[in-house]
Write a protein that holds these residues in place. Structure first.
Motif, mmCIF file in Angstrom:
data_model
loop_
_atom_site.group_PDB
_atom_site.id
_atom_site.type_symbol
_atom_site.label_atom_id
_atom_site.label_comp_id
_atom_site.label_asym_id
_atom_site.label_seq_id
_atom_site.Cartn_x
_atom_site.Cartn_y
_atom_site.Cartn_z
ATOM 1 N N LEU A 113 0.817 -1.212 0.000
ATOM 2 C CA LEU A 113 0.000 0.000 0.000
ATOM 3 C C LEU A 113 0.851 1.262 0.000
ATOM 4 N N TYR A 114 0.321 2.293 -0.691
ATOM 5 C CA TYR A 114 0.998 3.581 -0.761
ATOM 6 C C TYR A 114 -0.010 4.705 -0.575
ATOM 7 N N LEU A 115 0.442 5.766 0.053
ATOM 8 C CA LEU A 115 -0.310 7.012 0.105
ATOM 9 C C LEU A 115 0.022 7.808 -1.154
ATOM 10 N N LEU A 116 -0.965 8.108 -1.960
ATOM 11 C CA LEU A 116 -0.746 8.903 -3.170
ATOM 12 C C LEU A 116 -0.659 10.378 -2.790
ATOM 13 N N VAL A 117 0.471 10.980 -3.076
ATOM 14 C CA VAL A 117 0.714 12.383 -2.733
ATOM 15 C C VAL A 117 0.463 13.292 -3.932
ATOM 16 N N GLU A 118 0.941 12.870 -5.104
ATOM 17 C CA GLU A 118 0.830 13.736 -6.292
ATOM 18 C C GLU A 118 0.926 12.877 -7.560
ATOM 19 N N VAL A 119 0.155 13.261 -8.570
ATOM 20 C CA VAL A 119 0.318 12.686 -9.898
ATOM 21 C C VAL A 119 1.187 13.651 -10.693
ATOM 22 N N VAL A 120 2.408 13.237 -11.007
ATOM 23 C CA VAL A 120 3.387 14.116 -11.641
ATOM 24 C C VAL A 120 3.176 14.173 -13.151
ATOM 25 N N GLU A 121 2.972 13.002 -13.772
ATOM 26 C CA GLU A 121 2.752 12.930 -15.219
ATOM 27 C C GLU A 121 1.677 11.895 -15.514
ATOM 28 N N ARG A 122 0.942 12.129 -16.620
ATOM 29 C CA ARG A 122 -0.176 11.273 -16.973
ATOM 30 C C ARG A 122 0.024 10.619 -18.339
ATOM 31 N N GLU A 123 -0.575 9.430 -18.470
ATOM 32 C CA GLU A 123 -0.622 8.714 -19.749
ATOM 33 C C GLU A 123 0.757 8.632 -20.399
ATOM 34 N N LEU A 124 1.694 8.080 -19.643
ATOM 35 C CA LEU A 124 3.072 7.966 -20.105
ATOM 36 C C LEU A 124 3.254 6.725 -20.974
ATOM 37 N N ARG A 125 4.375 6.677 -21.648
ATOM 38 C CA ARG A 125 4.813 5.483 -22.372
ATOM 39 C C ARG A 125 6.000 4.905 -21.616
ATOM 40 N N ASN A 126 5.960 3.601 -21.409
ATOM 41 C CA ASN A 126 7.081 2.904 -20.788
ATOM 42 C C ASN A 126 7.070 1.483 -21.315
ATOM 43 N N GLU A 127 8.156 1.075 -21.916
ATOM 44 C CA GLU A 127 8.199 -0.207 -22.603
ATOM 45 C C GLU A 127 7.906 -1.374 -21.669
ATOM 46 N N LEU A 128 8.481 -1.351 -20.483
ATOM 47 C CA LEU A 128 8.296 -2.461 -19.557
ATOM 48 C C LEU A 128 6.840 -2.578 -19.108
ATOM 49 N N LEU A 129 6.249 -1.457 -18.761
ATOM 50 C CA LEU A 129 4.858 -1.480 -18.313
ATOM 51 C C LEU A 129 3.895 -1.760 -19.463
ATOM 52 N N GLU A 130 4.255 -1.324 -20.653
ATOM 53 C CA GLU A 130 3.417 -1.621 -21.813
ATOM 54 C C GLU A 130 3.427 -3.114 -22.128
#
Length: 298
Positions: A113-130
């Motif tokens: 579990l994590y406390l979400l503090v801030e969304v820095v960037e949205r709808e990113l591209r990342n090869e590993l996560l894709e």
């Protein structure tokens, strides 16, 4: 995030369960985003589960599932402040839960579990996560000679199929064997036991529901007649007050859905033929212990 004094006090209490250090992660959300549970009156705890994460400092991938949580007020309903979308990559700032505050004996991801503090960037591209996302979206099908083919619904950790249940189309859901969601051998074996004797089981379900609910069905009909002074039509003829018998009840209902888990615990969903004005009839039980309850819902 501006907040009143009451909210700020609760927010501080909520944050106390998390480490002071803030870290950045890239996360791939799964399909469970946008929900919230009540924290205190007028204060909500939204959350968003994620399928995998990447450490942007070294680019390492973790396939450990997890969950981001935060607090919000009534005015934040809808987008819950951060407006996260399913199956999307975000760069976030968050704080990990303290070791001593981790919940025990929970399914995969619910202790991470994590406390979400801030969304820095949205709808990113990342090869590993894709690649994780591509694998997640691949169809997974199991096929049984008797019961047919079942396709995985990852969001719910079930395999489902539409089967012929004595001439009626019935949606059947089989619980996955584990959190990986690629097999349902336990639930399939249990369902096969029922489906191999479907006529016998269908009669049992109908009889049990009739025994438990016929009286209630007549009460509903009586109330409707008191309000509308009108007859209730059923099975092509008129039924007056108290005329629903156990036999007619059993004949009128029809199955629409069936769910079963690896231990053989099941719920059979039957349509009510308007005896309860569109409510569904739920019959709960297990192969080992028999039928336990019949209720109406919806």
């Amino acid at each position: 995030m501006k907040a009143g004094q009451g909210f700020q006090k609760e927010f501080e209490r909520f944050c106390a369960d998390y480490e002071e250090e803030t870290q950045e992660m890239l996360v791939l959300t799964d399909e469970h985003v946008g929900g919230a549970s009540s924290w205190e009156k007028g204060i909500w705890r939204p959350s968003a589960e994620f399928l995998a994460s990447v450490n942007p400092a070294d680019g390492s991938l973790s396939k450990e599932k997890g969950r981001l949580s935060w607090l919000a007020e009534e005015k934040d309903k809808g987008i819950w402040i951060f407006d996260l979308k399913p199956l999307t990559i975000y760069r976030v700032k968050c704080r990990r839960i303290k070791e001593e505050k981790k919940p025990q004996n929970v399914s995969a991801g619910w202790e991470n579990l994590y406390l979400l503090v801030e969304v820095v960037e949205r709808e990113l591209r990342n090869e590993l996560l894709e690649e994780v996302l591509e694998e997640y979206k691949k169809p997974v099908v199991i096929t049984d000679e008797l019961c047919g083919s079942f396709e995985l619904e990852r969001a719910y950790n079930w395999f489902y199929a539409k089967v012929d249940w004595l001439g009626t189309t019935c949606r059947v859901s089989l619980e996955c064997d584990d959190e990986d969601g690629v097999t349902a051998e336990g639930a399939l074996a249990a369902f096969r036991e029922i489906y191999a004797n479907v006529e016998e089981w269908d009669e049992k379900f109908r009889t049990f529901a009739a025994q438990k609910l016929t009286g209630l069905a007549n009460e509903w009909q009586d109330e409707d007649m008191d309000e509308e002074d009108d007859d209730i039509d059923g099975d092509g003829g008129e039924e007056s007050s108290g005329s629903i018998t156990k036999e007619s009840f059993a004949k009128r209902i029809s199955i629409s859905e069936f769910t079963i888990d690896a231990d053989g615990a099941y719920t059979a969903y039957y349509e009510d033929d308007d005896m309860f004005y569109g409510h569904v009839i739920l019959i709960d039980g297990s192969i080992e212990d028999g039928m336990k309850s019949a209720d109406i819902a919806g």
